[in-house]
Design a protein around this motif. Sequence first.
Motif, PDB file in Angstrom:
ATOM      1  N   LEU A 175       4.391   1.939   6.194  1.00 22.17           N
ATOM      2  CA  LEU A 175       3.431   3.035   6.284  1.00 22.17           C
ATOM      3  C   LEU A 175       3.189   3.599   4.894  1.00 22.17           C
ATOM      4  O   LEU A 175       4.075   4.212   4.298  1.00 22.17           O
ATOM      5  CB  LEU A 175       3.972   4.108   7.222  1.00 22.17           C
ATOM      6  CG  LEU A 175       4.301   3.587   8.625  1.00 22.17           C
ATOM      7  CD1 LEU A 175       5.457   4.346   9.231  1.00 22.17           C
ATOM      8  CD2 LEU A 175       3.083   3.669   9.506  1.00 22.17           C
ATOM      9  N   ASP A 176       1.984   3.379   4.379  1.00 20.29           N
ATOM     10  CA  ASP A 176       1.680   3.816   3.016  1.00 20.29           C
ATOM     11  C   ASP A 176       0.865   5.102   3.077  1.00 20.29           C
ATOM     12  O   ASP A 176      -0.352   5.069   3.228  1.00 20.29           O
ATOM     13  CB  ASP A 176       0.919   2.710   2.283  1.00 20.29           C
ATOM     14  CG  ASP A 176       1.011   2.869   0.780  1.00 20.29           C
ATOM     15  OD1 ASP A 176       1.441   3.942   0.326  1.00 20.29           O
ATOM     16  OD2 ASP A 176       0.653   1.919   0.062  1.00 20.29           O
ATOM     17  N   GLU A 177       1.525   6.202   2.955  1.00 18.44           N
ATOM     18  CA  GLU A 177       0.876   7.509   3.043  1.00 18.44           C
ATOM     19  C   GLU A 177      -0.064   7.598   4.235  1.00 18.44           C
ATOM     20  O   GLU A 177      -1.253   7.847   4.083  1.00 18.44           O
ATOM     21  CB  GLU A 177       0.096   7.810   1.760  1.00 18.44           C
ATOM     22  CG  GLU A 177       0.988   7.640   0.549  1.00 18.44           C
ATOM     23  CD  GLU A 177       0.360   8.159  -0.717  1.00 18.44           C
ATOM     24  OE1 GLU A 177      -0.581   8.958  -0.618  1.00 18.44           O
ATOM     25  OE2 GLU A 177       0.827   7.779  -1.792  1.00 18.44           O
ATOM     26  N   PRO A 178       0.491   7.410   5.419  1.00 19.67           N
ATOM     27  CA  PRO A 178      -0.385   7.322   6.594  1.00 19.67           C
ATOM     28  C   PRO A 178      -0.930   8.662   7.037  1.00 19.67           C
ATOM     29  O   PRO A 178      -1.811   8.715   7.866  1.00 19.67           O
ATOM     30  CB  PRO A 178       0.535   6.733   7.664  1.00 19.67           C
ATOM     31  CG  PRO A 178       1.898   7.212   7.277  1.00 19.67           C
ATOM     32  CD  PRO A 178       1.910   7.237   5.781  1.00 19.67           C
ATOM     33  N   PHE A 180      -2.421   0.674   5.491  1.00 18.38           N
ATOM     34  CA  PHE A 180      -2.778   0.573   4.083  1.00 18.38           C
ATOM     35  C   PHE A 180      -3.149   1.938   3.548  1.00 18.38           C
ATOM     36  O   PHE A 180      -3.733   2.755   4.249  1.00 18.38           O
ATOM     37  CB  PHE A 180      -3.960  -0.373   3.902  1.00 18.38           C
ATOM     38  CG  PHE A 180      -3.634  -1.812   4.146  1.00 18.38           C
ATOM     39  CD1 PHE A 180      -3.429  -2.278   5.433  1.00 18.38           C
ATOM     40  CD2 PHE A 180      -3.517  -2.700   3.101  1.00 18.38           C
ATOM     41  CE1 PHE A 180      -3.118  -3.607   5.666  1.00 18.38           C
ATOM     42  CE2 PHE A 180      -3.211  -4.030   3.330  1.00 18.38           C
ATOM     43  CZ  PHE A 180      -3.010  -4.474   4.612  1.00 18.38           C
ATOM     44  N   GLN A 181      -2.799   2.132   2.276  1.00 16.69           N
ATOM     45  CA  GLN A 181      -3.134   3.403   1.647  1.00 16.69           C
ATOM     46  C   GLN A 181      -4.647   3.648   1.703  1.00 16.69           C
ATOM     47  O   GLN A 181      -5.095   4.773   1.848  1.00 16.69           O
ATOM     48  CB  GLN A 181      -2.649   3.371   0.193  1.00 16.69           C
ATOM     49  CG  GLN A 181      -2.668   4.731  -0.474  1.00 16.69           C
ATOM     50  CD  GLN A 181      -1.974   4.712  -1.827  1.00 16.69           C
ATOM     51  OE1 GLN A 181      -1.595   3.672  -2.337  1.00 16.69           O
ATOM     52  NE2 GLN A 181      -1.812   5.880  -2.424  1.00 16.69           N
ATOM     53  N   ASN A 182      -5.406   2.555   1.625  1.00 13.91           N
ATOM     54  CA  ASN A 182      -6.873   2.728   1.678  1.00 13.91           C
ATOM     55  C   ASN A 182      -7.430   2.445   3.067  1.00 13.91           C
ATOM     56  O   ASN A 182      -8.611   2.201   3.216  1.00 13.91           O
ATOM     57  CB  ASN A 182      -7.540   1.846   0.635  1.00 13.91           C
ATOM     58  CG  ASN A 182      -7.439   0.373   0.965  1.00 13.91           C
ATOM     59  OD1 ASN A 182      -6.767  -0.011   1.912  1.00 13.91           O
ATOM     60  ND2 ASN A 182      -8.094  -0.454   0.195  1.00 13.91           N
ATOM     61  N   SER A 219      -3.186   2.369  -9.043  1.00 13.26           N
ATOM     62  CA  SER A 219      -2.622   2.730  -7.746  1.00 13.26           C
ATOM     63  C   SER A 219      -3.549   3.732  -7.067  1.00 13.26           C
ATOM     64  O   SER A 219      -4.460   4.272  -7.693  1.00 13.26           O
ATOM     65  CB  SER A 219      -1.244   3.337  -7.938  1.00 13.26           C
ATOM     66  OG  SER A 219      -1.364   4.668  -8.368  1.00 13.26           O
ATOM     67  N   GLY A 220      -3.326   3.959  -5.789  1.00 13.28           N
ATOM     68  CA  GLY A 220      -4.179   4.863  -5.031  1.00 13.28           C
ATOM     69  C   GLY A 220      -4.289   6.240  -5.661  1.00 13.28           C
ATOM     70  O   GLY A 220      -5.378   6.788  -5.831  1.00 13.28           O
ATOM     71  N   GLY A 221      -3.159   6.799  -6.032  1.00 12.99           N
ATOM     72  CA  GLY A 221      -3.160   8.125  -6.637  1.00 12.99           C
ATOM     73  C   GLY A 221      -3.867   8.137  -7.980  1.00 12.99           C
ATOM     74  O   GLY A 221      -4.546   9.106  -8.330  1.00 12.99           O
ATOM     75  N   LYS A 230       5.417   2.323  -5.428  1.00  7.67           N
ATOM     76  CA  LYS A 230       5.693   2.354  -3.993  1.00  7.67           C
ATOM     77  C   LYS A 230       4.828   1.347  -3.240  1.00  7.67           C
ATOM     78  O   LYS A 230       5.326   0.532  -2.460  1.00  7.67           O
ATOM     79  CB  LYS A 230       5.433   3.759  -3.441  1.00  7.67           C
ATOM     80  CG  LYS A 230       6.166   4.855  -4.169  1.00  7.67           C
ATOM     81  CD  LYS A 230       5.849   6.222  -3.613  1.00  7.67           C
ATOM     82  CE  LYS A 230       4.413   6.674  -3.841  1.00  7.67           C
ATOM     83  NZ  LYS A 230       4.064   6.893  -5.269  1.00  7.67           N
ATOM     84  N   THR A 231       3.541   1.421  -3.480  1.00  6.52           N
ATOM     85  CA  THR A 231       2.648   0.511  -2.779  1.00  6.52           C
ATOM     86  C   THR A 231       2.978  -0.936  -3.130  1.00  6.52           C
ATOM     87  O   THR A 231       3.008  -1.807  -2.262  1.00  6.52           O
ATOM     88  CB  THR A 231       1.187   0.832  -3.157  1.00  6.52           C
ATOM     89  OG1 THR A 231       0.911   2.172  -2.766  1.00  6.52           O
ATOM     90  CG2 THR A 231       0.225  -0.102  -2.480  1.00  6.52           C
ATOM     91  N   THR A 232       3.240  -1.173  -4.392  1.00  5.50           N
ATOM     92  CA  THR A 232       3.573  -2.527  -4.807  1.00  5.50           C
ATOM     93  C   THR A 232       4.793  -3.030  -4.035  1.00  5.50           C
ATOM     94  O   THR A 232       4.815  -4.173  -3.570  1.00  5.50           O
ATOM     95  CB  THR A 232       3.831  -2.548  -6.319  1.00  5.50           C
ATOM     96  OG1 THR A 232       2.723  -1.929  -6.983  1.00  5.50           O
ATOM     97  CG2 THR A 232       3.982  -3.958  -6.827  1.00  5.50           C
TER      98      THR A 232
HETATM   99 MG   LIG Z   1       0.198   3.711  -3.518  1.00  2.00          MG
END
Ligand SMILES: [Mg+2]
Lengths: 329, 357, 357, 595
Positions: free
Chosen positions: B160-163, B84-86, C138-140, B45-47
């Motif tokens: 929106l990455d897991e916001p 960003f997820q982070n 990945s984040g997870g 997903k993030t990719t």
């Molecule tokens: Mg991710």
Amino acid sequence: TGDSDDAASGNGGGAEQITIYTARDKKVADFVVEKFTAKYPEYQGKVEILNIGAQEILERVRAEKANPQADVWWGGTQQGLASGAAEDLLEPWQPSFAEKMDAQYKDPEGRWFGEILLPEVIMYNNKALTPEQAPKDWDDLLDPQWKDKIIIRDVAASGTMRSIYASMIQRLSPDGSNPQPGYDWLKRLDANTGSYAANPADLYLKLSREQGVLSAWNLQDVLLQANQSNMPFGFVMPASGAPVLVDGLAAVKGGNSEGAQKFIEFLFDDTLRADLAKDYYQIPAVEIADQPEWLAQLDLKPMNVDWDVIAKNETEWINHWNSQIKNKG
Amino acid sequence: MIDVTLESVSKRFARAGDTAAVDDVDITIAAGEFFTLLGPSGCGKTTTLRMVAGFYFPTSGRIRFGAEDVTRRPPNKRDTGMVFQNYALFPHMSVAQNVAYGLKIRKVGRADARRRVEEALGQVHLAGYGGRRIDQLSGGQQQRVALARALVIRPRTLLLDEPLSNLDAKLREETRTEIRRIQKESGTTAIYVTHDQAEAMAMSDRIAVMESGRVQQIGAPREIYHRPATAFVARFIGRSNVLSLPVTGGTDDSVTVGLPDGGETVVAAPVGHGLRAGETALVSVRPEHIGLTSTTEPGALPGRVTELEFTGMATNLIVDVAGESVQVAAIDVPAGLAVGDQVGLRLTRERMWVVRP
Amino acid sequence: MIDVTLESVSKRFARAGDTAAVDDVDITIAAGEFFTLLGPSGCGKTTTLRMVAGFYFPTSGRIRFGAEDVTRRPPNKRDTGMVFQNYALFPHMSVAQNVAYGLKIRKVGRADARRRVEEALGQVHLAGYGGRRIDQLSGGQQQRVALARALVIRPRTLLLDEPLSNLDAKLREETRTEIRRIQKESGTTAIYVTHDQAEAMAMSDRIAVMESGRVQQIGAPREIYHRPATAFVARFIGRSNVLSLPVTGGTDDSVTVGLPDGGETVVAAPVGHGLRAGETALVSVRPEHIGLTSTTEPGALPGRVTELEFTGMATNLIVDVAGESVQVAAIDVPAGLAVGDQVGLRLTRERMWVVRP
Amino acid sequence: MTAAPTAATVPPVTGEPTPSGRDRRPRLADRLSGGASSRWFPYVLVFPLALILFGYVVQPMFATFAESVGVDGVANYTEFLSGEGVARSSLLTSLLISAASVLLCGIVGVAMAFLLKRFQFPGRRLIEAIILVPAALPPLIGAISFQLLYSETGILPRGLQQLFGTENPVLPFTGIAGVLVVHTFTMYPFFYLAASAALAGMDPSVEEAAYNLGAGRVRVWRTVLLPMLTPALVSASLLVFMTSLASYTAPLLFGVDRTMTMQIYINRTNGDLPMASAYASVLAVVSILFLLGMRWYEGRRSYRSQSKGVAAHRREITNPFGKWAALAASILATVVLLAPVGTIALVAFSADGSWTTEVIPSAYTWQNFVTIFSDPKAFQPILNSLQMSLLATVGCVVVGVLIAYAVRRLDFRGRALLDVAVMLAWALPGTVVAINLISAFSTGNAFSFGQVLIGTFWIMPLAYFVRFLPLVFRSSSATLAQIDPSLEEAARNLGASWWRAFGTVTLRLMLPGVAAGALLAFVNGVGEFVASVLIYTSQTAPISVEINNRMYSFEIGTAAAYGMLQVVLIFVVMVISGRLQNGRSASREAARWSA
Ligand SMILES: [Mg+2]
Ligand SMILES: Nc1ncnc2c1ncn2[C@@H]1O[C@H](COP(=O)(O)OP(=O)(O)OP(=O)(O)O)[C@@H](O)[C@H]1O
Ligand SMILES: Nc1ncnc2c1ncn2[C@@H]1O[C@H](COP(=O)(O)OP(=O)(O)OP(=O)(O)O)[C@@H](O)[C@H]1O
Ligand SMILES: [Mg+2]
């Protein structure tokens, strides 16, 4: 001195190490030490030579006062040695050569002695100028034709230059009470000065690369550079005379005075002096029998300089020059 | 307001073996659509988002914004706002400066920018935190700053990455309403990544379910929930019992299958399912579509409770029916029901559905 | 296996105004208990955990492990395993090295350590990722490494700060089962922070609900859910309608309140509630305890649907009843129900409960 | 120093009874072994360090100050404040030169770091290897090579003069401009090293976020990268500022005598020690003020990533234009960087006196190298320098890293003082430091464990240690500013003692900065002259003294030959250390940043 000789031999091979701080050229120092250990084999490998600038010697000796590391201070201006003496860093004694020496070349209390005389002359680039073109006296340096053609080793940081400049002032005011004519003279010299050199090497480079063609410098170095390093330098003995500086030596207080005294005595050995005069263009502060040709031919005209007046005023004059005259003419 | 198209996009990382992080993905997102990527951790997903934002180049394939090919356009020329997820907050700026950054670049006037920053901070419930340093915020507060920073610039595309992952349920719900409102108002195309399926269901116009870099199904939330294409989707979206039942007959859009208790039932199936009598059909039925009754009720499958977990709204049970574990979610559980008890299960037949393996 | 006690612990940050991040918190966690901190973002959960781990000193108060005062004991002498909210993974080590770090310090033998690392990675579904660099995850996946790193050392106390926030529902469920199993097996005392209430309900022995640095209620999941102490807890845990109803009478553990349609009902209340006739009682009733019926059913409160949101298992509605918005969560909604329709609401009276403001 | 433990450092636990005698002992032990979170720990760690600094740096500095007021009170200082005299104008010139040097070095150093760390192009590795050569130029001969290149009689102006047939040399650098050229050349490595270490340690996702919000490349640099590099830039600025302030050779050679250091020298020659000390004290005060200003500036913000998890450099750039521009810029850089070394080589291979008015020498010879190698003791100074600066570097790394940690991470009284104390050694001219050391160690005292160090081998490494400690301290401290403390906390949480957590996590992550500092310290140590000349003994003569002796007798050719040896040696060290520490990772980094 016979006593000390006996004492040294009495100690047999166990002679104490001699540490010498010298401002002399490394070649000269090595040459002298070699001769010294040849004469006194017990000092073989026991003479330690540190080549440092004259100013650094003063700094070091001063800082090490609590636990002196040096025995001989070899090479320093009259002023430097005098302040060393004043700060009680030097050992007073009477060597055998002392009585032969002119009183103006030594400390009355025997704390330091002149070794060589350094006449300050006009130096020129002899590839750029013929001897005829070169100025003949100090005042000729002020001629507008030399505008920006003069290179001067920066004055404030150089013992040699300080002495020359102070002499120029004292020349025009014998008792030192009115330095103004001297200042004016130096101001005109400054107008002709193209640039000030940072150190001797810089001076030689600038002069040889014809950034300028004239300078004031000590005779010994001019001859050394011209004859040993192929530098295109010639000199003029100024018609009104050359200020003669004394470069001297001393035994450091609290050091190995026996060895130091032996070494200093040796330095005034007649044959050694002759060699040094011949190969290193040194003018000894004592008369020697066997003068090399260049020295014999040298028409040394000492300028009549009152060094006491200078000692009193030098700092003030040079500071004034440095802040009010330098680069302002 | 722009549509975003991914044309057979793949991404392989040089040093991560030879499996692709994103594998031949085709997605077309309509202008103004709220599109969600769902899938297990590490599925790509993030990719995918990062390729849309321009931080990765696809190994192959193209990305278009509208008609333009933006595959190699630099990120700052894409007008995407990304959470960003982070978080990737600027640690050297205050909260307000972080949020104002994009506005400054867009040359929004001072007063106007200040007003918009205030407003954005209010929207994420951080009014009054503008002067704080980032390292003086809690994790959830940081996440909200990241969100405000992306929302405030009203970009053409929101990524929106897991916001909301670090927010509590209450705040999450409020914030997602806010996001949806802003997105609707400004007609932004949004691509959203979340792990919260309820969230995905509630917010999205359409959802893509990914697994191991591949898209499994794209569809509207109800479609994905009620008509999962594959067993993976059925199991991944919500929870689901995927029963292997023998096919006894069928039509073009349904099959008849045998039940463990010997009965038969007709189950809806995708058109062209191609299942024949004698084959096994995978039938998905959701835990909440199984009712608890007494074992004596006619048509009820008898089973024994093996696990029982209280989760607030519903109670989750695992019931052993003839050796198969069936998950059941019941709102009202008979008082005193315990592990080991016998119960009857009633399947809501109209909610059963045949899936691909 | 050790119990953890916080005795009126407070923490104030120098630069964050004068409000305390954690304010006079008293908690006693029994040895082997699974204890969860719940609360809105920024309420002080992380700060509390960090004090237990030894990274902050309480501004006042004490922390005990068993009988020992550990308030100022250095973190490495506390034998706590912490999952940081921001992971805090060692970027210069591979996944396996990260996980093995704690084992190395505990001087676990090479072969043994390798086995345990493998096992831990398997538990978080990362088998085979041991050789990866952290920045290739990945984040997870990173979050799971952080979890494995804390679990593998089997500490006396586990401190888990939202360890599953970046995982999908499926994985989250599997992982939490795993965490629970490991924690039970090794008798570890666990303090858990999560935003997922279902998770908190399912996993915890007890839950503390915090707000603005203060503890609002401590209790078992069912107790907190069904018998919330305050309106805040009622609204925060799950969703809840907190209705202000006039008190007409009552006993020691119940009150009689008037309903909007003119009827009356008896509602359970905490012992010693002190409400008298004429006062207003706050009555909590959960959306899933409100049924949808026709408007004509006797006893049903009539209302009009104002919002309708599909979330998968249930459909959330907001129904306007005599001017008050009532949330309803219904599993089965009459087909074709739309915003504006009239519905009847049936309150499950035995599930209503009086709360403090 | 105020390193005495104070209970007020950490807010006291209220309501806690004072520990009774019974449970006091174990708790005390706990505290001492407690690491960063114990309130005693900072003092346990800092006290010995503070002692060292006090003994070797601060106390001598006070002695210098005392000297300046000893004879005629504050008269020397009023001269600075009042009057239009030399004092004020040299202070202003020095400040001007220092500020301009910081600016120029910053531009060059950061640009180089950007080119080399963010682009992959042919020849990048070569440039990385020679990048520190200017810093490694031997004293005196290095400065002279600049003169031979850029002054009125220099190769470049004279070459241009011939080329264009003008009457005067073209574009000569003189005066302050010349000084700035030398400073830029020799000091930009401070910026280069700091910036490249920081770029490598930065959280890349922050940069991505800025691009995502629409910022162009220039803007990202201005608003995100440079601010995020602040700790590194501050560290480099401090070093460059102080180095320029204390710089001596360059102003000397280009005849700018209105500078603080020149005045110190002149006053010493004058025999006016109190005035010289006053200059040195003012120098120190200016440096301290600058340091405090920088500390304040840096302290306003935080620079450590607040991101969750670990992000990698993942942005991929394909910009062929950028690649070629980078290549062109680098070729230019190489030529410019190597020019001074090339000049030294010319001198080394030219016959004495053969190079006067020509653009380049006319006659070449091996003689200078023959002269050196025929001397059996020729290698002794080289070995001495290597050995002594290696020893000093090890000391600098151990102490510098610990102090950096203490100042950045621990909360204790006197943090700022410690910072100042370390940097003081850098702010003072080398001569002053050496004289301080001589006075401190010419008799035995507590700080030398009763040993007389003057005249022994150890005084030299000690001097290098004191002088170059700030290099390691500063660059370590800058990298530490980027590192998220929660990593260390995680290690502590997993049971690691403070030492272990520090060693396996924090130190490991600081490594790029520490290595950069160590390299600088080593290179500077090999070339050190001003302090060495006052304390060396005949057994410990370093290479710089040897070069100086040759220069003194104007054997400029042999001096240059020695200089060449030194350059080659440092080049080898650089290549090896580059291979060891960042060669591979840097190119990997660059590879990631270009497709
Ligand atoms: Mg991710
Ligand atoms: N270093 C700090 N300086 C000042 N304030 C801080 C600091 N750390 C946290 N705070 C504040 O203290 C409060 C509690 O923070 P904490 O991190 O404990 O929250 P939390 O409950 O973990 O929230 P979240 O769920 O968002 O992670 C927050 O309001 C936060 O802004
Ligand atoms: N820089 C990288 N190098 C190698 N592999 C990578 C890199 N970045 C990601 N991967 C791998 O690619 C896959 C997809 O990663 P991605 O970050 O897109 O997952 P995700 O769907 O966002 O997962 P999550 O929900 O856990 O954030 C993962 O398996 C991951 O390990
Ligand atoms: Mg938190």
